[in-house]
Design an enzyme around this catalytic site. Structure first.
Site: not given
Ligand code: GUN
Length: 318
Positions: A71, A115, A140
């Site tokens: 990311k 996350q 998200d």
């Molecule tokens: N963990 C795995 N995929 C994601 C995601 O798309 N967003 C977040 N916040 N955590 C994750």
């Protein structure tokens, strides 16, 4: 802008199917999207708005570290100012909520994600955490406000969760229209399955969502024109379950033992690729399918959030 690779088999012209699946490349689609976003970010920067993303991590899970680094890399590439805050696994729910509240107030941050899963030794209510993120920064799309709007079909008035939104973009790449089709989703998680159901529904598919209590999943899958799998089970969906020519979108990321690899393991999806490839019309690979799209959609949501801020201060409409 179809970026698909067509693979023809050597089967004869009489009767049998001539082609195997077309592979839908998430790597290529996400690259195009990131290029477009970079131009938008350049434009925002000339208007003195620098899109900002903050990734909040609790603890030190190895898989989360990998996702976060991709990311941050994508953000740097498109010109988003991204920061990574890691709190120790000893953090309490109250401390975590205070951190989120202060990021909500920070005008330089347009997107905030926590996350998941949290790697925390104390009991923390994950719902409370995802709901503490301001809906205006919830890139998200996991807060109740954004999830509620999506469930009512207010698609242009909320942040769409990144993985399902990426899946929709990959389905668009196939040229297969969603309206009127039967879509089957396997999994009902808040992050993939449930919002995927909503997105397909409001794009006018008839949707069946399967889960751990569904009695005969292969029977449901056999009726799917479009199949999206977010089950979290390695190679669960077999090729002979599929309706011939269907679209298969595989959200799975699973590690299985493979002694032939130096690492001793290999990544596979929730779909048994080799057999599904023989029967589907379109299929996403793992890796290089949904994964890179999730990251690209996070960038898109962050840019969208920054654009909204610019529109608010300048009175322009988006
Ligand atoms: N963990 C795995 N995929 C994601 C995601 O798309 N967003 C977040 N916040 N955590 C994750």
């Amino acid at each position: 802008m179809l970026t698909l690779l067509r693979h023809l088999t050597s089967l004869g012209h009489y009767g049998g199917r001539r082609s195997v699946a077309t592979v839908i490349s998430g790597n290529q689609t996400s690259k195009m999207l990131r290029e477009r976003l970079k131009k938008e970010v350049d434009h925002l920067r000339t208007a003195k708005v620098v899109p900002g993303l903050l990734v909040l991590q609790v603890g030190n899970r190895e898989d989360s570290n990998l996702y976060i680094s991709s990311k941050l890399k994508a953000a740097a590439e498109v010109g988003i100012e991204a920061s990574h805050v890691r709190l120790p696994n000893t953090v309490t729910q109250e401390e975590l909520l205070r951190t989120i509240a202060s990021v909500n107030e920070d005008p330089s941050v347009h997107g905030l994600i926590v996350q998941l899963p949290l790697d925390c030794i104390h009991r923390v209510d994950v719902e409370k955490i995802t709901d503490a993120v301001s809906p205006l920064k919830d890139v998200d799309g996991l807060s109740c406000v954004n999830a509620g709007k999506l469930s009512r079909g207010e698609l242009n008035n909320c942040f769409l969760p990144c993985t399902p939104n990426g899946c929709m973009e990959l389905i668009r790449q196939t040229g297969v229209s969603v309206a009127g089709k039967h879509a089957v989703v396997i999994g009902r998680s808040k992050i993939v399955g449930a919002p995927m159901h909503d997105l397909l529904l409001w794009n006018h598919a008839t949707v069946t969502t399967c889960h751990s209590k569904t009695s005969d999943i292969p029977r449901q899958v056999a009726t799917a024109d479009i199949l999206v799998v977010g089950a979290g089970r390695a190679e669960m969906v077999r090729g002979d379950w599929l309706k011939e020519g269907c679209v298969v979108i595989d959200c799975g990321i699973n590690y299985i033992t493979d002694k032939s690899k130096p690492s001793g393991k290999r990544v596979v999806g929730d779909v048994h690729y080799a057999s599904a490839y023989q029967r589907a019309g379109f299929i996403t690979p793992v890796p290089g399918g949904v994964g890179p799209m999730t990251v690209a959609m996070l960038m898109q949501n962050t840019v969208l959030s920054a654009r909204r801020v610019l529109a608010d201060v300048s009175g322009a409409s988006l």
